[in-house]
Design a protein around this motif. Structure first.
Motif, mmCIF file in Angstrom:
data_model
loop_
_atom_site.group_PDB
_atom_site.id
_atom_site.type_symbol
_atom_site.label_atom_id
_atom_site.label_comp_id
_atom_site.label_asym_id
_atom_site.label_seq_id
_atom_site.Cartn_x
_atom_site.Cartn_y
_atom_site.Cartn_z
ATOM 1 N N MET A 1 0.849 -1.182 0.000
ATOM 2 C CA MET A 1 0.000 0.000 0.000
ATOM 3 C C MET A 1 0.882 1.228 0.000
ATOM 4 O O MET A 1 1.783 1.358 0.835
ATOM 5 C CB MET A 1 -0.929 0.033 1.212
ATOM 6 N N ASP A 2 0.638 2.150 -0.953
ATOM 7 C CA ASP A 2 1.393 3.391 -1.052
ATOM 8 C C ASP A 2 1.020 4.300 0.108
ATOM 9 O O ASP A 2 -0.136 4.688 0.271
ATOM 10 C CB ASP A 2 1.074 4.076 -2.384
ATOM 11 N N SER B 1 -3.750 4.477 -0.969
ATOM 12 C CA SER B 1 -4.567 3.604 -1.801
ATOM 13 C C SER B 1 -4.803 2.277 -1.109
ATOM 14 O O SER B 1 -4.100 1.902 -0.172
ATOM 15 C CB SER B 1 -3.886 3.376 -3.151
ATOM 16 N N ARG B 2 -5.789 1.555 -1.570
ATOM 17 C CA ARG B 2 -6.108 0.262 -0.968
ATOM 18 C C ARG B 2 -4.968 -0.720 -1.176
ATOM 19 O O ARG B 2 -4.247 -0.678 -2.179
ATOM 20 C CB ARG B 2 -7.388 -0.296 -1.577
ATOM 21 N N ASP C 1 7.297 6.073 1.342
ATOM 22 C CA ASP C 1 7.128 4.897 2.194
ATOM 23 C C ASP C 1 6.061 3.978 1.598
ATOM 24 O O ASP C 1 5.030 4.443 1.106
ATOM 25 C CB ASP C 1 6.696 5.305 3.607
ATOM 26 N N THR C 2 6.326 2.683 1.666
ATOM 27 C CA THR C 2 5.372 1.682 1.180
ATOM 28 C C THR C 2 5.090 0.694 2.295
ATOM 29 O O THR C 2 6.014 0.041 2.795
ATOM 30 C CB THR C 2 5.929 0.927 -0.043
ATOM 31 N N ARG C 3 3.846 0.601 2.683
ATOM 32 C CA ARG C 3 3.458 -0.364 3.706
ATOM 33 C C ARG C 3 3.272 -1.731 3.063
ATOM 34 O O ARG C 3 2.849 -1.837 1.907
ATOM 35 C CB ARG C 3 2.177 0.058 4.422
ATOM 36 N N PHE C 4 3.596 -2.791 3.834
ATOM 37 C CA PHE C 4 3.393 -4.153 3.341
ATOM 38 C C PHE C 4 2.714 -4.995 4.410
ATOM 39 O O PHE C 4 2.807 -4.699 5.613
ATOM 40 C CB PHE C 4 4.716 -4.797 2.922
ATOM 41 N N GLU C 5 2.057 -6.035 3.960
ATOM 42 C CA GLU C 5 1.519 -7.058 4.854
ATOM 43 C C GLU C 5 1.704 -8.419 4.192
ATOM 44 O O GLU C 5 1.371 -8.600 3.022
ATOM 45 C CB GLU C 5 0.025 -6.823 5.149
ATOM 46 N N VAL D 1 8.360 -0.416 4.009
ATOM 47 C CA VAL D 1 9.594 -0.212 3.247
ATOM 48 C C VAL D 1 9.797 1.297 3.151
ATOM 49 O O VAL D 1 9.035 1.978 2.462
ATOM 50 C CB VAL D 1 9.489 -0.831 1.844
ATOM 51 N N PRO D 2 10.773 1.856 3.861
ATOM 52 C CA PRO D 2 10.907 3.318 3.903
ATOM 53 C C PRO D 2 11.380 3.895 2.576
ATOM 54 O O PRO D 2 12.009 3.214 1.759
ATOM 55 C CB PRO D 2 11.938 3.539 5.009
#
Length: 273
Positions: A55-56, A61-62, A91-95, A119-120
């Motif tokens: 997720m950006d 965004s979703r 930054d990019t969030r991950f799961e 991910v920074p």
């Protein structure tokens, strides 16, 4: 387990996803994210697939599924490779998402685990601050159960590194010591793998909160593969020229099997470019 004095607290659950390591490679046409999610030893009927969602952070965004991975049966890892589709300047969030199975092998979506991190963005000033860690022993001789003799889970080290806000973590070797806390199990092979994983899990317990938000480089050294020293020699056992019989660790190559060494490398280096 039932009764008035028993309560379930999912916030204190551990696993099956335990920790991650990841890196971003921008040397090609598009950036490549490699992420390894370390799992616990799963049941014979349990889910062998995990997915990675991104997720950006800027656009909010979703979340979107960008990769699927199968469990490595020896390393107990899920390895994801994502080429493009994310912006290294934000930054990019991950799961990482894993759906456990019940005892009959059927999916149990109510117990889905979502292990998240970030991910920074690339450092704006172009300067890379690197935190260097190596030789994480768990205890000193005599196994004294106090702060002077038992160092795991390295909380002071982890807090100190976090306070420095590094851009990159470099674990430079001996992430485990084969004789730490419990003696090394070298055979049979499947038990040796479980013995290694138990020790490797302590690495994740200690530094997993760092590696879920800071990219990392990990390079195994001798003790990571249950060795006292590694001399190489193209893996060929070599006798001393004067006829002396050298110890196993001094003849070249590895004392453990290729299967064992490869599993260790997949846990520690599977996320590298």
């Amino acid at each position: 387990l039932t009764g008035e004095l028993v309560a379930r607290d999912d916030a204190r659950a551990c696993g099956p996803l335990l920790f991650v390591h990841y890196s971003v490679d921008e040397s090609g046409v598009e950036p490549v994210l490699r992420l390894v999610a370390q799992a616990a030893p799963l049941g014979v009927n349990d889910g062998r697939t995990a997915t990675l969602e991104l997720m950006d952070e800027r656009s909010r965004s979703r979340a979107r599924t960008v990769a699927t991975a199968q469990l490595d049966p020896d390393a107990r890892t899920f390895t994801f490779v994502v080429a493009g589709g994310f912006d290294p300047e934000t930054d990019t969030r991950f799961e990482v998402v894993h759906v456990p199975h019940d005892a009959d092998g059927e999916p149990a979506p109510r117990r889905t685990q979502r292990y998240g991190g970030v991910v920074p963005a690339r450092p704006e000033d172009g300067v890379l601050d690197v935190a260097l860690l190596s030789c994480q022993k768990s205890f000193t001789g005599g196994l004294r159960w106090n702060e002077g003799g038992f160092w795991f889970p390295h909380a002071d080290v982890a807090r100190g590194v976090e306070a420095l806000e590094p851009d990159l973590l470099y674990f430079a070797g001996d992430q485990i010591y084969e004789g730490d806390v419990t003696p090394a199990v070298r055979a049979p092979e499947h038990e040796a793998l479980l013995d290694y994983l138990g020790k490797w899990y302590r690495h994740g317990w200690s530094f997993g909160e760092l590696t879920r938000s800071v990219p990392s480089v990990v390079t195994p050294d001798d003790h990571d593969v249950y060795h006292g020293n590694i001399w190489g020699n193209a893996g060929v056992a070599l006798e001393a020229p004067d006829g002396r019989t050298l110890s196993a660790q001094d003849r070249g190559g590895y004392t453990m099997s290729a299967r064992f060494v490869n599993a260790v490398h997949r846990t520690q280096t599977g996320h590298l470019p």
